[in-house]
Design a protein around this motif. Structure first.
Motif, PDB file in Angstrom:
ATOM      1  N   ARG A 120      49.618  -1.886  19.275  1.00 16.14           N
ATOM      2  CA  ARG A 120      49.914  -1.500  20.645  1.00 16.14           C
ATOM      3  C   ARG A 120      50.822  -2.529  21.306  1.00 16.14           C
ATOM      4  O   ARG A 120      51.777  -2.166  22.012  1.00 16.14           O
ATOM      5  N   ASP A 121      50.557  -3.795  21.110  1.00 19.75           N
ATOM      6  CA  ASP A 121      51.388  -4.848  21.686  1.00 19.75           C
ATOM      7  C   ASP A 121      52.818  -4.782  21.154  1.00 19.75           C
ATOM      8  O   ASP A 121      53.777  -5.054  21.888  1.00 19.75           O
ATOM      9  N   LEU A 131      54.601  -2.037  23.128  1.00 14.90           N
ATOM     10  CA  LEU A 131      54.930  -2.474  24.483  1.00 14.90           C
ATOM     11  C   LEU A 131      56.130  -3.421  24.477  1.00 14.90           C
ATOM     12  O   LEU A 131      57.024  -3.320  25.327  1.00 14.90           O
ATOM     13  N   HIS A 145      61.936   1.237  28.542  1.00 16.60           N
ATOM     14  CA  HIS A 145      61.378   1.889  29.732  1.00 16.60           C
ATOM     15  C   HIS A 145      60.718   3.198  29.343  1.00 16.60           C
ATOM     16  O   HIS A 145      60.856   3.673  28.210  1.00 16.60           O
ATOM     17  N   VAL A 153      57.354  -0.311  31.104  1.00 16.62           N
ATOM     18  CA  VAL A 153      56.232   0.295  30.391  1.00 16.62           C
ATOM     19  C   VAL A 153      54.885  -0.105  30.985  1.00 16.62           C
ATOM     20  O   VAL A 153      53.891   0.618  30.856  1.00 16.62           O
ATOM     21  N   ASN A 154      54.848  -1.247  31.671  1.00 14.44           N
ATOM     22  CA  ASN A 154      53.588  -1.711  32.269  1.00 14.44           C
ATOM     23  C   ASN A 154      53.517  -1.459  33.779  1.00 14.44           C
ATOM     24  O   ASN A 154      52.625  -1.972  34.458  1.00 14.44           O
ATOM     25  N   ASP A 172      49.561   2.604  34.742  1.00 12.87           N
ATOM     26  CA  ASP A 172      48.556   2.836  33.702  1.00 12.87           C
ATOM     27  C   ASP A 172      48.853   4.216  33.141  1.00 12.87           C
ATOM     28  O   ASP A 172      48.557   5.232  33.782  1.00 12.87           O
ATOM     29  N   ASP A 221      45.685   7.350  25.053  1.00  9.79           N
ATOM     30  CA  ASP A 221      46.695   6.446  25.614  1.00  9.79           C
ATOM     31  C   ASP A 221      48.031   6.805  24.963  1.00  9.79           C
ATOM     32  O   ASP A 221      48.166   6.707  23.736  1.00  9.79           O
ATOM     33  N   VAL A 223      50.636   5.218  24.532  1.00 10.21           N
ATOM     34  CA  VAL A 223      51.132   4.128  23.684  1.00 10.21           C
ATOM     35  C   VAL A 223      50.619   4.288  22.257  1.00 10.21           C
ATOM     36  O   VAL A 223      51.322   3.994  21.279  1.00 10.21           O
TER      37      VAL A 223
END
Length: 268
Positions: free
Chosen positions: A125-126, A129, A134, A181-182, A185, A211, A213
């Motif tokens: 996931r990281d 991100l 975008h 992206v952050n 939520d 999620d 992501v």
């Protein structure tokens, strides 16, 4: 795999011609009863090759069948994926010409636009991100070059039909808003989807594997199995959180994502 190279090539050519002629073909799952998901992705890859030979360029990927409702409907437990080509991109609020698609439907999704490649079976996931430039509201236009049901047996399409047919992908409409992206939520980013000003569907991002992501994580890992990877600059449709909405001629579609943005299109 149960299909040989000639079977794969023949199936891809039938799908390629079906799209070009605007005429559906019969179920591949009936023509090739032992067909596997690996076979289906081989057909999709061959279809990619045929389209590239015609001058079309890959601009991204789509993830499908991420919601439990759609998985239950097809009796599967895994998403699928397909390829986005340059001629599938429509401007926000564009008019889709009459006859462009056979049986168009739409879905609302969160699109990820990548700034770095993603590859490997251990993508996290990281990693997603960090690789995302975008996110944006989007509509996916679906079409099917394979009959939804066989007229003689009543048998409906299976996952191998859908994958072979480029995961039913036909078009993409991106909204004008762009977000880090952050910034939201994404589990709580939702959309109210209307056809001709009547609300047809609503949903939340959490409907996509809990999620959106995680949809990108799944895609990167799936692609690694077939020697593929997500490239910088590509658009990834993370999966729909609504059921498909039918779009007969004259349909005006709007997906209202609230503060996240809006996106629309109409069908002649």
């Amino acid at each position: 795999m149960s299909l040989d190279r000639e079977d794969v090539r023949a199936a891809a050519e039938r799908l390629f011609d079906a799209e070009k002629m605007g005429k559906q073909i019969g179920l591949l799952s009936l023509a090739y009863p032992g067909m596997t998901m690996d076979d289906a992705y081989a057909v999709q890859t061959e279809l990619m090759r045929l389209k590239a030979g015609g001058g079309r360029k890959v601009i991204g990927w789509k993830i499908g069948l991420t919601s439990k409702a759609m998985q239950y409907a097809l009796n599967i437990s895994t998403p699928d994926s397909g390829v986005l080509f340059d001629d599938m991109a429509f401007d926000n609020d564009a008019t889709v010409p009459k006859g462009r698609f056979i049986q168009p439907r739409i879905e609302a999704e969160i699109a990820f636009v990548m700034k770095a490649p993603l590859a490997g079976g251990d993508v996290t996931r990281d990693d997603v991100l960090a690789a995302t430039d975008h996110v944006a509201p989007s509509i996916e236009i679906l079409d099917t070059r394979i009959l939804r049901a066989d007229p003689e047996t009543g048998k409906t399409r299976t996952i191998v039909d859908t994958i072979s047919d480029n995961a039913a992908n036909a078009g993409i409409v991106l909204g004008n808003k762009r977000h880090a992206v952050n910034a939201f939520d994404l589990r709580w980013v939702g959309s109210i989807v209307s056809r001709n000003r009547a609300v047809e569907e609503t949903g939340l991002g959490a409907g996509v594997l809990n999620d959106p992501v995680e949809g990108i994580v799944w895609l990167a890992r799936r692609m690694a199995q077939y020697g593929q990877r997500i490239e910088a600059g590509q658009v990834i449709l993370s999966g729909s959180f609504i059921r498909p909405v039918e779009c007969p001629a004259g349909s005006v579609i709007e997906a209202d994502f609230g503060a996240f943005g809006r996106v629309g299109c109409r069908f002649e």
